[in-house]
Design an enzyme around this catalytic site. Sequence first.
Site, PDB file in Angstrom:
ATOM      1  N   ARG A  48      48.641  36.311  25.366  1.00  0.00           N
ATOM      2  CA  ARG A  48      47.505  35.378  25.352  1.00  0.00           C
ATOM      3  C   ARG A  48      46.753  35.676  24.072  1.00  0.00           C
ATOM      4  O   ARG A  48      45.740  36.365  24.085  1.00  0.00           O
ATOM      5  CB  ARG A  48      46.652  35.585  26.596  1.00  0.00           C
ATOM      6  CG  ARG A  48      47.459  35.349  27.858  1.00  0.00           C
ATOM      7  CD  ARG A  48      46.579  35.227  29.063  1.00  0.00           C
ATOM      8  NE  ARG A  48      46.198  36.531  29.585  1.00  0.00           N
ATOM      9  CZ  ARG A  48      45.412  36.688  30.637  1.00  0.00           C
ATOM     10  NH1 ARG A  48      44.925  35.643  31.254  1.00  0.00           N
ATOM     11  NH2 ARG A  48      45.109  37.888  31.078  1.00  0.00           N
TER      12      ARG A  48
ATOM     13  N   LYS B 265      34.745  34.259  39.800  1.00  0.00           N
ATOM     14  CA  LYS B 265      35.050  35.330  38.828  1.00  0.00           C
ATOM     15  C   LYS B 265      35.163  34.742  37.420  1.00  0.00           C
ATOM     16  O   LYS B 265      34.597  35.268  36.463  1.00  0.00           O
ATOM     17  CB  LYS B 265      36.375  36.010  39.197  1.00  0.00           C
ATOM     18  CG  LYS B 265      36.940  36.913  38.095  1.00  0.00           C
ATOM     19  CD  LYS B 265      38.302  37.471  38.451  1.00  0.00           C
ATOM     20  CE  LYS B 265      39.421  36.887  37.642  1.00  0.00           C
ATOM     21  NZ  LYS B 265      39.597  37.480  36.313  1.00  0.00           N
TER      22      LYS B 265
ATOM     23  N   CYS C  79      45.644  41.378  32.903  1.00  0.00           N
ATOM     24  CA  CYS C  79      46.868  41.189  33.696  1.00  0.00           C
ATOM     25  C   CYS C  79      48.071  40.970  32.777  1.00  0.00           C
ATOM     26  O   CYS C  79      47.977  40.285  31.770  1.00  0.00           O
ATOM     27  CB  CYS C  79      46.728  39.979  34.609  1.00  0.00           C
ATOM     28  SG  CYS C  79      45.759  40.296  36.088  1.00  0.00           S
TER      29      CYS C  79
ATOM     30  N   ASP D 285      46.595  29.711  38.066  1.00  0.00           N
ATOM     31  CA  ASP D 285      46.105  30.770  38.952  1.00  0.00           C
ATOM     32  C   ASP D 285      46.433  30.514  40.426  1.00  0.00           C
ATOM     33  O   ASP D 285      46.161  31.361  41.272  1.00  0.00           O
ATOM     34  CB  ASP D 285      44.585  30.940  38.792  1.00  0.00           C
ATOM     35  CG  ASP D 285      44.231  31.822  37.600  1.00  0.00           C
ATOM     36  OD1 ASP D 285      45.149  32.366  36.966  1.00  0.00           O
ATOM     37  OD2 ASP D 285      43.030  31.972  37.311  1.00  0.00           O
TER      38      ASP D 285
END
Length: 416
Positions: free
Chosen positions: A123, A24, A118, A306
Amino acid sequence: MPEDKIIVEGGRRLAGRIPVSGSKNAVLPIISAALLSSGQCRIIDVPDLADVGVMHQVLEGLGAKLSRQGKLLDVDASSLSSCEASDEMVRKMRASFLVMGPLLARMGQARVSLPGGCAIGTRPVELHIKGFEAMGASIRNEHGYVLAETSGLKGARIYLDFPSVGATENLMMAATLAKGSTVLENAAEEPEIVDLANFINGMGGRIRGAGTKIIKIDGVAELSGCEHQVIPDRIEAGSFLVAAAMTGGELTVDNVIPDHLKPVIAKLEEVGCPIDEEENSLHIRANGRLQAVDIKTLPYPGFPTDMQAQFMTLMTRARGASVITETVFENRFMHAEELRRMGADIRLNGRSAVVEGPSNLQGAAVKASDLRAGMALIIAALAAEGVSEIGNVNMIDRGYENLVEKLKRAGADIRR
């Protein structure tokens, strides 16, 4: 319409083989980079994910022609009709901001909404913007949009205050068609950066040093089309390895580049799960006796943020106290509360979490706060006593292809 949920009956060990899909985090910038080319690009091993669908729509909104057959995606961006990325799409997915570099380089302007995605902390896109300005773009904020214009980007020496993956990718793409040479210092080193550079070089770009802290890009006048195979998803692979460890299972994970998973493999072996590496697969054997370990997330080649949520879940089964420190995002412990609902003993203190184990997890109704938190809750449910119900599964659809089917094939009692 009733909300989709994933229902898991816990207590079954995973066994057999699970294949990993295309990455992804590699495919989204690669689709975006196809905007740089006036030829046709074919991207191979494209996963069927919600985020890929969003990027598809973003490019179509700009006038690119895309057609998909199974794992193949053809992108023809020879004639673009717009420089504005749809506000609705960019708010859905942060990676849509990656069209800014290619649009600016190829069209001389770009209008892109400030991104969403998310909810795992701020960020900011300042690093992207400072880099574009260093290359000669003028940028202003206008009603929640970033508006960038240039009469021609010029090569520059750019130091990134933080090795941001997104900023490295966006600036690398912009520099590809800039006049002269660009040097990115303190660049991100992730395998997905290397994959993007390989794709751009396949189109005729001149990028050296991707995968190191210093990337050099010599600008070219134009790029042609090419064919490129996306690397496998290292986070998906790591998630399945953790699920096997959590359930005391024995699993072979196929379509893997073991080098991309070094920190995850090292920590799983420290936990007490030996892993055999083959050329394109990893085999894990878990005996159910897990040892607590400490984790600190860091930019690549450190332990990936992650994988933090999945490892926190695993530590609920380990003997002793584990300290998990999150240094990349400041709001990435939202899964801890949901794990506590299932019986986990987790204490939060700022950017650290202390997990005391082993806990007997109980099935419960929980909700995914973000993509990786959702996977962590599924991993917890696989090992919990009784039935769990995971809600907000659209978050999980963003990054895991055919997850329910893959786990079912490996022996999980799971349905949607």
